[in-house]
Design a protein around this motif. Structure first.
Motif, mmCIF file in Angstrom:
data_model
loop_
_atom_site.group_PDB
_atom_site.id
_atom_site.type_symbol
_atom_site.label_atom_id
_atom_site.label_comp_id
_atom_site.label_asym_id
_atom_site.label_seq_id
_atom_site.Cartn_x
_atom_site.Cartn_y
_atom_site.Cartn_z
ATOM 1 N N VAL A 135 0.854 -1.187 0.000
ATOM 2 C CA VAL A 135 0.000 0.000 0.000
ATOM 3 C C VAL A 135 0.889 1.236 0.000
ATOM 4 C CG1 VAL A 135 -1.826 1.268 1.187
ATOM 5 C CG2 VAL A 135 -1.783 -1.233 1.277
ATOM 6 N N GLN A 136 0.758 2.061 -1.019
ATOM 7 C CA GLN A 136 1.589 3.254 -1.126
ATOM 8 C C GLN A 136 1.331 4.208 0.047
ATOM 9 O OE1 GLN A 136 0.467 4.685 -5.037
ATOM 10 N NE2 GLN A 136 2.240 3.710 -6.005
ATOM 11 N N PRO A 156 5.815 -10.274 -12.783
ATOM 12 C CA PRO A 156 5.796 -11.091 -11.556
ATOM 13 C C PRO A 156 5.974 -10.248 -10.293
ATOM 14 C CG PRO A 156 7.219 -12.077 -13.218
ATOM 15 C CD PRO A 156 6.859 -10.719 -13.727
ATOM 16 N N LEU A 157 5.267 -10.618 -9.257
ATOM 17 C CA LEU A 157 5.337 -9.977 -7.937
ATOM 18 C C LEU A 157 4.718 -8.588 -7.897
ATOM 19 C CD1 LEU A 157 9.020 -10.833 -6.864
ATOM 20 C CD2 LEU A 157 6.956 -12.191 -6.463
ATOM 21 N N LEU A 158 4.288 -8.069 -9.081
ATOM 22 C CA LEU A 158 3.883 -6.660 -9.140
ATOM 23 C C LEU A 158 2.447 -6.443 -9.608
ATOM 24 C CD1 LEU A 158 5.519 -4.051 -8.498
ATOM 25 C CD2 LEU A 158 5.843 -3.769 -10.953
ATOM 26 N N HIS A 159 1.991 -7.274 -10.556
ATOM 27 C CA HIS A 159 0.690 -7.049 -11.180
ATOM 28 C C HIS A 159 -0.444 -7.106 -10.145
ATOM 29 C CE1 HIS A 159 -2.396 -6.964 -14.232
ATOM 30 N NE2 HIS A 159 -2.886 -8.125 -13.837
ATOM 31 N N ASN A 160 -1.178 -6.004 -10.046
ATOM 32 C CA ASN A 160 -2.325 -5.862 -9.123
ATOM 33 C C ASN A 160 -1.955 -6.063 -7.652
ATOM 34 O OD1 ASN A 160 -4.108 -5.263 -11.202
ATOM 35 N ND2 ASN A 160 -4.761 -7.392 -11.463
ATOM 36 N N ARG A 161 -0.681 -5.908 -7.335
ATOM 37 C CA ARG A 161 -0.259 -6.085 -5.936
ATOM 38 C C ARG A 161 0.128 -4.768 -5.269
ATOM 39 N NH1 ARG A 161 3.065 -11.814 -5.463
ATOM 40 N NH2 ARG A 161 1.588 -13.075 -6.656
ATOM 41 N N ILE A 162 0.083 -3.680 -6.035
ATOM 42 C CA ILE A 162 0.310 -2.358 -5.456
ATOM 43 C C ILE A 162 -1.039 -1.665 -5.323
ATOM 44 C CG2 ILE A 162 1.366 -0.091 -5.783
ATOM 45 C CD1 ILE A 162 3.603 -1.400 -7.294
ATOM 46 N N LEU A 163 -1.313 -1.155 -4.142
ATOM 47 C CA LEU A 163 -2.563 -0.455 -3.881
ATOM 48 C C LEU A 163 -2.271 1.025 -3.663
ATOM 49 C CD1 LEU A 163 -4.253 -2.929 -1.341
ATOM 50 C CD2 LEU A 163 -4.480 -2.882 -3.833
ATOM 51 N N THR A 164 -3.056 1.876 -4.318
ATOM 52 C CA THR A 164 -2.913 3.305 -4.093
ATOM 53 C C THR A 164 -3.469 3.649 -2.709
ATOM 54 O OG1 THR A 164 -5.091 3.831 -5.014
ATOM 55 C CG2 THR A 164 -3.233 3.718 -6.559
ATOM 56 N N GLY A 165 -3.314 4.897 -2.327
ATOM 57 C CA GLY A 165 -3.847 5.325 -1.045
ATOM 58 C C GLY A 165 -5.347 5.120 -0.950
ATOM 59 N N ALA A 166 -6.013 5.122 -2.121
ATOM 60 C CA ALA A 166 -7.463 4.917 -2.154
ATOM 61 C C ALA A 166 -7.836 3.443 -2.217
ATOM 62 C CB ALA A 166 -8.067 5.654 -3.356
ATOM 63 N N GLY A 167 -6.833 2.555 -2.239
ATOM 64 C CA GLY A 167 -7.097 1.124 -2.264
ATOM 65 C C GLY A 167 -7.261 0.533 -3.646
#
Length: 563
Positions: free
Chosen positions: A4-5, A358-369
């Motif tokens: 989560v950023q 790999p390890l990245l796709h759809n695994r980072i969430l913005t502050g808004a989720g």
């Protein structure tokens, strides 16, 4: 695992977090402008610094940070690096076969007036080279050409650097605009439209400005008809091509139209007096080491057409690649009934690879989720670089070069550009890391504190980026998403902000240490870089302020200009 950023990771303070987020950028500035590291060394070490800041300060998992760098590096190689390689290759083919000498001669045989030569060579011809090859070739070639004609070397380099700002945003087949689509998510066509509603104002002004610098206001008025033909024809073509064709061709088309329009106009109109520099004899002596130009060679219309034809073929092929339905089939997304396009679509589908990172796709969430998608986007057949490669194959038959020499020239091009491509890959990787970790958002939130004045300062960010990197492409990749985030937070249209980054960036090219080094080397002024910097800095600041004022107005009373 998800990340989560966090935009205020340092003691929960936006100001302190922004200072930490600035570390990679400040390091990059130091590495290039002060330490004068080679581009690829500065790029790679800056990427390492960015990774360290992302992991240590912004708490991004190391594996995720590394994979975001690989995503950026892949985008830096295809399509960006591929465009540079193939366009420089096409240019080298014309040089190897002697066609470029004919192109040069066709430009220089038109007039003896130094003011008009500057418009033809520094402005129109330089813009053509920027669109066809970019990468330092425009300033180097056009400046050396002016010195050969008798221009003072410092003057020649300075004039070409200033003239080069008109085409830089669309340079090398539109790379700066195409590149910024990746990190911002804004379609390149929309950015192209907006830049095409800013730069034409500069493009009209620059020819007049160049002549005023050279000869003064009164001498500029003497050739105002020629100045208007040069500037207006360029600006109108730049607007039309950027808004209706895309970012790939505005430079090439605008330069050709301007070049031919002025050349034809000069067959029917001549200035009352031929302008030459007061110290003409001294300049001639200073440029004695250059190839003499007094011995003019006459070429037939057929020879001139043949010499220009590789770039005309390039224009045609790139135009085809930009047709929306063909573009869909080239990337494997065509679903219509046309049999030819369906056949191309099958090849395009096979040559389009978009695996998840790999390890990245759809695994980072913005502050808004919100989840952030991460894909390696490798469109091999649909890439503009592939269109240019096809143009080089056609050119092989036009200029009559043997396959072995064609292949040898391509190998030479790859060898010459290996370090620049590494530089681009590392800079794009750096841009992706700053975006994925939240660093650029932190800086954007800080810049948003400028509030309603941000539209004025927005182009200055691009100006700073190009000064640091020497490239409008790199500046767009560094600050494009930052512009988008900041614009959203202050109520400015993100398209306008990203376009302002590119438009403002062009005014920083003339003071970039890399550009100045190239220009000085081309005219035999190695070691005199500080003199050239002092010549260009005042013009750079003046012109970026003009872009700032225009952007401020376009955010307000001229908002109807935003696409």
């Amino acid at each position: 695992m998800t990340f989560v950023q966090n935009f205020t990771p340092v003691r929960d303070s936006l100001a302190l977090s922004a200072v930490v987020a600035l570390i990679p950028i400040v390091y990059f500035f130091w590495a290039l402008a002060i330490k004068r590291m080679k581009g690829y060394v500065a790029g790679l070490t800056t990427l390492l610094v960015a990774l360290a800041v992302a992991v240590i300060a912004f708490k991004m998992p190391a594996g995720m940070a590394f994979m975001s760098a690989t995503q950026g590096a892949a985008y830096g190689i295809l399509p960006i690096g591929w465009i540079i390689i193939t366009s420089v290759f096409l240019y080298k083919l014309t040089v190897k076969t002697g066609q470029f000498e004919i192109i040069r001669n066709s430009v220089l045989s038109i007039t003896e007036d130094r003011r008009l030569q500057a418009l033809l060579v520094a402005f129109s011809f330089g813009a053509f080279l920027e669109g066809a090859a970019g990468f330092g070739a425009p300033v180097a070639i056009s400046a050396a050409l002016l010195v050969g004609l008798g221009f003072n070397p410092l003057y020649a380099a300075g004039l070409c650097l200033i003239a080069n700002i008109a085409p830089v945003a669309f340079g090398a087949i539109g790379i700066p605009i195409i590149a910024v689509e990746g990190p911002t998510g804004i379609p390149a066509m929309e950015i192209s439209k907006m830049v095409g509603r800013q730069l034409p104002f500069l493009s009209v002004f620059i020819p007049f400005y160049l002549v005023v610098i050279m000869a003064g206001f009164k001498k500029a008025l003497e050739i105002m008809p020629a100045i208007l033909v040069s500037g207006v024809s360029f600006a109108v073509t730049q607007y039309l091509s950027s808004n209706f064709l895309g970012p790939e061709l505005p430079d090439i088309l605008s330069a050709l139209v301007s070049l031919f329009a002025l050349a034809i106009f000069l067959k029917f109109w001549k200035p009352k007096t031929i302008f030459r520099f007061s110290a003409e004899q001294e300049m001639a002596a200073a440029s004695a080491v250059r190839k003499p130009v007094e011995k003019q060679i006459s070429y037939t219309g057929g020879q001139i057409f043949k010499a220009w034809s590789p770039f005309l073929v390039l224009t045609g092929v790139i135009s085809l690649w930009g047709i929306p339905t063909l573009k869909l089939s080239l990337t494997g997304h065509y679903e219509g009934p046309n049999a030819v396009l369906k056949a191309i679509n099958s090849v395009g589908n096979a040559l389009t690879v978009m695996p998840e990172v790999p390890l990245l796709h759809n695994r980072i969430l913005t502050g808004a989720g919100t989840e952030i998608a991460a894909l390696y986007k490798l469109e091999i057949l649909g890439a503009a670089g592939t269109a240019i490669l096809i143009a080089t194959i056609i050119t092989k038959y036009i200029v009559g070069i043997a396959w072995k020499d064609w292949i040898r020239t391509f190998a030479e091009t790859l060898n010459e550009l290996k370090f620049p491509v590494i530089t681009i890959g590392s800079v794009v990787g750096f841009a992706y890391v700053t975006n994925a970790s939240g660093m650029s958002t932190t800086l954007g939130m800080t810049l948003a504190k400028t509030g309603f004045l941000f539209p004025f300062f927005s182009p200055f960010l691009g100006w700073l980026g190009v000064f640091i990197t020497g490239s409008d492409t790199s500046a767009n990749l560094l600050f494009g998403n930052l512009q988008k985030v900041t614009a959203t937070s202050v109520g400015m249209d993100p398209i306008l902000a990203v376009a302002a980054n590119s438009s403002g960036g062009v005014t920083g090219k003339m003071i970039s240490p890399q550009s100045i080094a190239v220009a000085c080397a081309a005219v035999g002024l190695a070691g005199k870089e500080s003199d050239l910097f002092r010549f260009t800095i005042k013009h750079s600041l003046f012109l970026v302020m003009l872009i700032g004022i225009l952007t401020f107005l376009q955010n307000g009373i001229l908002s109807w200009m935003i696409p």
